[in-house]
Design a protein around this motif. Sequence first.
Motif, PDB file in Angstrom:
ATOM      1  N   ASN A  80       0.824  -1.197   0.000  1.00  0.00           N
ATOM      2  CA  ASN A  80       0.000   0.000   0.000  1.00  0.00           C
ATOM      3  C   ASN A  80       0.866   1.258   0.000  1.00  0.00           C
ATOM      4  O   ASN A  80       1.190   1.785  -1.057  1.00  0.00           O
ATOM      5  CB  ASN A  80      -0.940  -0.031   1.212  1.00  0.00           C
ATOM      6  N   THR A  81       1.274   1.713   1.163  1.00  0.00           N
ATOM      7  CA  THR A  81       1.920   3.023   1.239  1.00  0.00           C
ATOM      8  C   THR A  81       3.361   3.020   1.718  1.00  0.00           C
ATOM      9  O   THR A  81       4.003   4.063   1.688  1.00  0.00           O
ATOM     10  CB  THR A  81       1.125   3.955   2.184  1.00  0.00           C
ATOM     11  N   THR A  82       3.898   1.887   2.170  1.00  0.00           N
ATOM     12  CA  THR A  82       5.230   1.898   2.769  1.00  0.00           C
ATOM     13  C   THR A  82       6.116   0.810   2.186  1.00  0.00           C
ATOM     14  O   THR A  82       5.721  -0.347   2.120  1.00  0.00           O
ATOM     15  CB  THR A  82       5.138   1.709   4.299  1.00  0.00           C
ATOM     16  N   ARG A  83       7.324   1.221   1.789  1.00  0.00           N
ATOM     17  CA  ARG A  83       8.351   0.298   1.302  1.00  0.00           C
ATOM     18  C   ARG A  83       9.551   0.409   2.232  1.00  0.00           C
ATOM     19  O   ARG A  83       9.973   1.507   2.574  1.00  0.00           O
ATOM     20  CB  ARG A  83       8.769   0.663  -0.127  1.00  0.00           C
ATOM     21  N   TYR A  84      10.115  -0.738   2.596  1.00  0.00           N
ATOM     22  CA  TYR A  84      11.247  -0.784   3.520  1.00  0.00           C
ATOM     23  C   TYR A  84      12.502  -1.210   2.767  1.00  0.00           C
ATOM     24  O   TYR A  84      12.492  -2.224   2.069  1.00  0.00           O
ATOM     25  CB  TYR A  84      10.964  -1.759   4.662  1.00  0.00           C
ATOM     26  N   TYR A  85      13.567  -0.429   2.934  1.00  0.00           N
ATOM     27  CA  TYR A  85      14.823  -0.677   2.234  1.00  0.00           C
ATOM     28  C   TYR A  85      15.964  -0.829   3.221  1.00  0.00           C
ATOM     29  O   TYR A  85      15.959  -0.233   4.302  1.00  0.00           O
ATOM     30  CB  TYR A  85      15.164   0.502   1.306  1.00  0.00           C
ATOM     31  N   SER A  86      16.960  -1.608   2.816  1.00  0.00           N
ATOM     32  CA  SER A  86      18.231  -1.645   3.529  1.00  0.00           C
ATOM     33  C   SER A  86      19.296  -1.130   2.569  1.00  0.00           C
ATOM     34  O   SER A  86      19.135  -1.208   1.351  1.00  0.00           O
ATOM     35  CB  SER A  86      18.564  -3.059   4.000  1.00  0.00           C
ATOM     36  N   TYR A  87      20.372  -0.604   3.125  1.00  0.00           N
ATOM     37  CA  TYR A  87      21.460  -0.077   2.304  1.00  0.00           C
ATOM     38  C   TYR A  87      22.685   0.116   3.191  1.00  0.00           C
ATOM     39  O   TYR A  87      22.614  -0.039   4.405  1.00  0.00           O
ATOM     40  CB  TYR A  87      21.068   1.237   1.617  1.00  0.00           C
ATOM     41  N   GLN A  88      23.792   0.436   2.564  1.00  0.00           N
ATOM     42  CA  GLN A  88      25.027   0.678   3.294  1.00  0.00           C
ATOM     43  C   GLN A  88      25.514   2.106   3.058  1.00  0.00           C
ATOM     44  O   GLN A  88      25.373   2.628   1.960  1.00  0.00           O
ATOM     45  CB  GLN A  88      26.128  -0.278   2.844  1.00  0.00           C
ATOM     46  N   GLU A 103      18.637   1.270   7.395  1.00  0.00           N
ATOM     47  CA  GLU A 103      17.323   0.955   6.854  1.00  0.00           C
ATOM     48  C   GLU A 103      16.526   2.247   6.749  1.00  0.00           C
ATOM     49  O   GLU A 103      16.705   3.165   7.555  1.00  0.00           O
ATOM     50  CB  GLU A 103      16.576  -0.036   7.751  1.00  0.00           C
ATOM     51  N   ALA A 104      15.669   2.290   5.749  1.00  0.00           N
ATOM     52  CA  ALA A 104      14.779   3.440   5.568  1.00  0.00           C
ATOM     53  C   ALA A 104      13.421   2.939   5.110  1.00  0.00           C
ATOM     54  O   ALA A 104      13.323   1.926   4.415  1.00  0.00           O
ATOM     55  CB  ALA A 104      15.349   4.408   4.533  1.00  0.00           C
ATOM     56  N   ALA A 105      12.404   3.647   5.515  1.00  0.00           N
ATOM     57  CA  ALA A 105      11.053   3.387   5.019  1.00  0.00           C
ATOM     58  C   ALA A 105      10.662   4.564   4.134  1.00  0.00           C
ATOM     59  O   ALA A 105      10.846   5.720   4.509  1.00  0.00           O
ATOM     60  CB  ALA A 105      10.069   3.244   6.169  1.00  0.00           C
ATOM     61  N   ILE A 106      10.160   4.245   2.960  1.00  0.00           N
ATOM     62  CA  ILE A 106       9.623   5.266   2.061  1.00  0.00           C
ATOM     63  C   ILE A 106       8.106   5.185   2.175  1.00  0.00           C
ATOM     64  O   ILE A 106       7.512   4.129   1.963  1.00  0.00           O
ATOM     65  CB  ILE A 106      10.047   5.018   0.596  1.00  0.00           C
ATOM     66  N   VAL A 107       7.495   6.301   2.556  1.00  0.00           N
ATOM     67  CA  VAL A 107       6.045   6.347   2.749  1.00  0.00           C
ATOM     68  C   VAL A 107       5.404   7.249   1.704  1.00  0.00           C
ATOM     69  O   VAL A 107       6.032   8.180   1.199  1.00  0.00           O
ATOM     70  CB  VAL A 107       5.676   6.839   4.165  1.00  0.00           C
ATOM     71  N   ASN A 108       4.165   6.943   1.401  1.00  0.00           N
ATOM     72  CA  ASN A 108       3.399   7.784   0.489  1.00  0.00           C
ATOM     73  C   ASN A 108       2.381   8.557   1.315  1.00  0.00           C
ATOM     74  O   ASN A 108       1.521   7.967   1.952  1.00  0.00           O
ATOM     75  CB  ASN A 108       2.700   6.920  -0.566  1.00  0.00           C
ATOM     76  N   ARG A 109       2.529   9.869   1.315  1.00  0.00           N
ATOM     77  CA  ARG A 109       1.602  10.749   2.022  1.00  0.00           C
ATOM     78  C   ARG A 109       1.034  11.735   1.011  1.00  0.00           C
ATOM     79  O   ARG A 109       1.777  12.515   0.415  1.00  0.00           O
ATOM     80  CB  ARG A 109       2.315  11.541   3.120  1.00  0.00           C
ATOM     81  N   ASN A 110      -0.269  11.665   0.807  1.00  0.00           N
ATOM     82  CA  ASN A 110      -0.936  12.583  -0.126  1.00  0.00           C
ATOM     83  C   ASN A 110      -0.251  12.585  -1.497  1.00  0.00           C
ATOM     84  O   ASN A 110       0.053  13.636  -2.047  1.00  0.00           O
ATOM     85  CB  ASN A 110      -0.977  13.997   0.458  1.00  0.00           C
ATOM     86  N   ASP A 111       0.001  11.387  -2.013  1.00  0.00           N
ATOM     87  CA  ASP A 111       0.612  11.193  -3.338  1.00  0.00           C
ATOM     88  C   ASP A 111       2.028  11.751  -3.444  1.00  0.00           C
ATOM     89  O   ASP A 111       2.495  12.086  -4.521  1.00  0.00           O
ATOM     90  CB  ASP A 111      -0.276  11.781  -4.443  1.00  0.00           C
ATOM     91  N   LYS A 112       2.718  11.864  -2.329  1.00  0.00           N
ATOM     92  CA  LYS A 112       4.113  12.286  -2.335  1.00  0.00           C
ATOM     93  C   LYS A 112       4.928  11.264  -1.556  1.00  0.00           C
ATOM     94  O   LYS A 112       4.565  10.903  -0.430  1.00  0.00           O
ATOM     95  CB  LYS A 112       4.264  13.676  -1.708  1.00  0.00           C
ATOM     96  N   GLU A 113       6.022  10.794  -2.148  1.00  0.00           N
ATOM     97  CA  GLU A 113       6.877   9.820  -1.481  1.00  0.00           C
ATOM     98  C   GLU A 113       7.925  10.557  -0.649  1.00  0.00           C
ATOM     99  O   GLU A 113       8.614  11.435  -1.158  1.00  0.00           O
ATOM    100  CB  GLU A 113       7.559   8.895  -2.497  1.00  0.00           C
TER     101      GLU A 113
END
Length: 133
Positions: A80-88, A103-113
Motif C-alpha cells: 500500500n503506502t510503505t516500502r522498507y529498504y536496507s542499504y550501506q 534501513e529506511a522506510a519510504i512512505v506515500n503521504r498525499n501522493d508524495k513519497e
Amino acid sequence: EIASVILFIWPKYEQIILNFYGYMNSLSFDNISNSVDKYLRNSDVFRTYFTQNWLTNFYNKIDKNWLNISDITLKSWDGNTTRYYSYQITYFINQEKFQEEREAAIVNRNDKELIGSLKCVTTWCSKMPFFQK
C-alpha cells in the motif's frame, strides 16, 4: 508483465534514498528536511543528528566530505503506502573506512513519497562516528 512494472517502479524509490544522501553530501538542509515525513522531521533523532550544526561538524571530519551509498535493497512492501529498504553507508575518516548498515522506510503521504524512517542497524551503531560529537 508484473515484473516489468516492478522494475520500472524500483528506481524511483531507490532515488529518494539517493537524493536524501545527496542533499546531505551538499549540506542542503531545506532539501533534507523537505524529503522526510513530518513524523520523522519532528522526532528527537532527526532534530539531533540531521541539523545543520551536527551534519556540518560530521562532514568536516570525514575525508572528501562525502558519504557513499550502496546496496539499496527492497526488504518489504506493505502493498500500500510503505516500502522498507536496507542499504550501506561508507565513509572515511583519516583514511579509516567506516561502514554502516542502514534501513529506511519510504512512505506515500498525499501522493508524495517521503522518507518516513531512518535507522542504523550496525552493531554498536551509537559508537559510529556519525553519532559522535
